[in-house]
Design an enzyme around this catalytic site. Sequence first.
Site, PDB file in Angstrom:
ATOM      1  N   LYS A   1       0.863  -1.187   0.000  1.00  0.00           N
ATOM      2  CA  LYS A   1       0.000   0.000   0.000  1.00  0.00           C
ATOM      3  C   LYS A   1       0.897   1.232   0.000  1.00  0.00           C
ATOM      4  O   LYS A   1       1.827   1.343   0.806  1.00  0.00           O
ATOM      5  CB  LYS A   1      -0.868  -0.019   1.247  1.00  0.00           C
TER       6      LYS A   1
HETATM    7  C1  R5P Z   1      -2.249   4.661   7.380  1.00  0.00           C
HETATM    8  O1  R5P Z   1      -1.330   4.537   8.110  1.00  0.00           O
HETATM    9  C2  R5P Z   1      -3.588   4.536   7.865  1.00  0.00           C
HETATM   10  O2  R5P Z   1      -3.540   3.419   8.589  1.00  0.00           O
HETATM   11  C3  R5P Z   1      -4.635   4.458   6.791  1.00  0.00           C
HETATM   12  O3  R5P Z   1      -5.069   3.145   6.616  1.00  0.00           O
HETATM   13  C4  R5P Z   1      -4.175   4.944   5.471  1.00  0.00           C
HETATM   14  O4  R5P Z   1      -3.520   6.157   5.616  1.00  0.00           O
HETATM   15  C5  R5P Z   1      -5.302   5.036   4.467  1.00  0.00           C
HETATM   16  O5  R5P Z   1      -6.183   5.992   4.839  1.00  0.00           O
HETATM   17  P1  R5P Z   1      -6.235   7.403   4.126  1.00  0.00           P
HETATM   18  O6  R5P Z   1      -6.865   7.164   2.808  1.00  0.00           O
HETATM   19  O7  R5P Z   1      -7.067   8.222   5.038  1.00  0.00           O
HETATM   20  O8  R5P Z   1      -4.833   7.917   3.984  1.00  0.00           O
END
Ligand code: R5P
Length: 292
Positions: free
Chosen positions: A204
């Site tokens: 990710k």
């Molecule tokens: C990241 O460390 C967080 O755990 C979130 O899962 C990630 O940042 C995704 O969320 P967002 O789209 O709000 O950035």
Amino acid sequence: MADRDGIQEGKNFYLDQKSDNKSFHVKGMEHCDWGMKHRLSRIFNPESGRTVMLAFDHGYIMGATSGLERLDIAVPPLAEHADVLMATRGALRSCISPTFDKAVALRVSGGSTVLQDDMSLEYFMVNMQESLRMDAACIAIQTYIGSKNEAQTLRNLNEAVNQGNQYGIPVLGVVGVGKEMERTSKFFLTAVRTVAEMGAHIVKTYYCDDFEKIVAACPVPIVVAGGKKIPEKDALELAYNAISKGAAGVDMGRNVFQAEDPVAMIQAIRKVVHEGKTGEEAYKFYMETKKS
Ligand code: R5P
């Protein structure tokens, strides 16, 4: 031995040649065992090869952030539109019924909160028995490559992969960015590839310039985080750009649950990920669907 000096940057990413999966729909996973593939198939739709993950694990770092003040009110209406729920065990147990059959990406690393200046120190916190008890389709580990805690977070990742491979649970390696860390394509190229080579089954990361090169150089699927809240139109464009440049899905949080209409937003994101709609088409759908 690899050197720090005189590095020749990658030039040829063969962008005209798609990586060709012959027997399984998830990139780089053809040689995995049945259990691992079964879990990956719950994450990545075998028809589209893609996934919509709903990230609501923010509380483990940020506390009761905007949009997630009440997990029991915010999450259930969104959950039915996601393929995967990315969350901590505390959030899942409290707001999702176990009768609800969605894949779980269980957040298993932690150790720092927004109350620290430097949030890069994390440990592998949740053991594998607990992940199995939570019926995790994958476990998520944060890395902070380039930070002073790089080695600790990579050790966490490797330990998760060692155990994940033993039990057939894929590991989602998250590329974290600290406030002083660069967000260039050069950084993401290094970080994404490092996480994949450490054995993560899914990476990710954030969307960036030259994203297609990062996808090409990553031997496993990439899902894209949304990051801080931006206008809905821009978030849908971001999702479209990421998917059209080869991402296998999105793992968005704030741009969903902080949207003016979160349910319409996650439905619009699905249009991009699974139905091939453009950002513009998805935004039109969002505007037509959202409650005024
Ligand atoms: C990241 O460390 C967080 O755990 C979130 O899962 C990630 O940042 C995704 O969320 P967002 O789209 O709000 O950035």
